[in-house]
Motif scaffolding. Structure first.
Motif, short mmCIF file in Angstrom:
data_model
loop_
_atom_site.label_atom_id
_atom_site.label_comp_id
_atom_site.label_asym_id
_atom_site.label_seq_id
_atom_site.Cartn_x
_atom_site.Cartn_y
_atom_site.Cartn_z
N ARG A 116 0.81 -1.22 0.00
CA ARG A 116 0.00 0.00 0.00
C ARG A 116 0.84 1.27 0.00
O ARG A 116 0.51 2.24 -0.66
N ARG A 117 1.93 1.27 0.75
CA ARG A 117 2.76 2.48 0.85
C ARG A 117 3.44 2.79 -0.48
O ARG A 117 3.86 3.92 -0.70
N LEU A 118 3.56 1.82 -1.35
CA LEU A 118 4.18 2.07 -2.65
C LEU A 118 3.14 2.36 -3.72
O LEU A 118 3.45 2.98 -4.74
N ARG A 119 1.92 1.88 -3.52
CA ARG A 119 0.87 2.10 -4.52
C ARG A 119 0.55 3.59 -4.64
O ARG A 119 0.42 4.13 -5.73
N ILE A 120 0.38 4.24 -3.49
CA ILE A 120 0.15 5.68 -3.46
C ILE A 120 1.30 6.29 -2.70
O ILE A 120 1.56 5.92 -1.56
N ARG A 121 2.00 7.19 -3.32
CA ARG A 121 3.19 7.75 -2.69
C ARG A 121 2.78 8.86 -1.73
O ARG A 121 2.35 9.94 -2.14
N TRP A 122 2.95 8.59 -0.44
CA TRP A 122 2.60 9.56 0.59
C TRP A 122 3.81 10.40 0.99
O TRP A 122 3.66 11.53 1.42
N GLU A 123 5.00 9.84 0.90
CA GLU A 123 6.20 10.52 1.35
C GLU A 123 6.64 11.57 0.34
O GLU A 123 6.61 11.33 -0.86
N ARG A 124 7.07 12.70 0.84
CA ARG A 124 7.57 13.74 -0.05
C ARG A 124 9.04 13.55 -0.35
O ARG A 124 9.52 13.93 -1.40
N ARG A 125 9.75 12.95 0.59
CA ARG A 125 11.18 12.76 0.42
C ARG A 125 11.46 11.50 -0.38
O ARG A 125 10.87 10.44 -0.15
N ASP A 126 12.38 11.62 -1.34
CA ASP A 126 12.72 10.49 -2.20
C ASP A 126 13.41 9.37 -1.44
O ASP A 126 13.19 8.19 -1.74
N ASP A 127 14.25 9.73 -0.46
CA ASP A 127 15.01 8.69 0.23
C ASP A 127 14.10 7.78 1.06
O ASP A 127 14.34 6.57 1.15
N ILE A 128 13.03 8.32 1.61
CA ILE A 128 12.10 7.49 2.37
C ILE A 128 11.34 6.55 1.44
O ILE A 128 11.17 5.37 1.71
N HIS A 129 10.89 7.07 0.31
CA HIS A 129 10.19 6.25 -0.67
C HIS A 129 11.11 5.14 -1.19
O HIS A 129 10.69 3.99 -1.35
#
Length: 64
Positions: free
Chosen positions: A31-44
């Motif tokens: 789920r966390r990858l389906r919709i990107r909630w994080e603004r920072r690239d390193d966290i994603h």
């Protein structure tokens, strides 16, 4: 429609199931990858790495 494994497809499309398409569909199961909630690239990217590790672990566990 994608043809089943070993079955020809009438239009010639979808004859081969590509590894990339399968992997992307596995990644969309998280789920966390389906919709990107994080603004920072390193966290994603960290969540992406965790998902790839889990997918690999499940695949290896299934083979053993």
């Amino acid at each position: 429609m994608i043809a089943r494994r070993g079955q020809p497809h009438g239009s010639g499309l979808g004859r081969v199931r590509w590894v990339v398409e399968r992997t992307i569909s596995w990644l969309h199961g998280f789920r966390r990858l389906r919709i990107r909630w994080e603004r920072r690239d390193d966290i994603h990217e960290a969540f992406l790495g965790i998902a790839v590790c889990l997918i690999t672990h499940r695949h290896v566990k299934r083979l053993c």
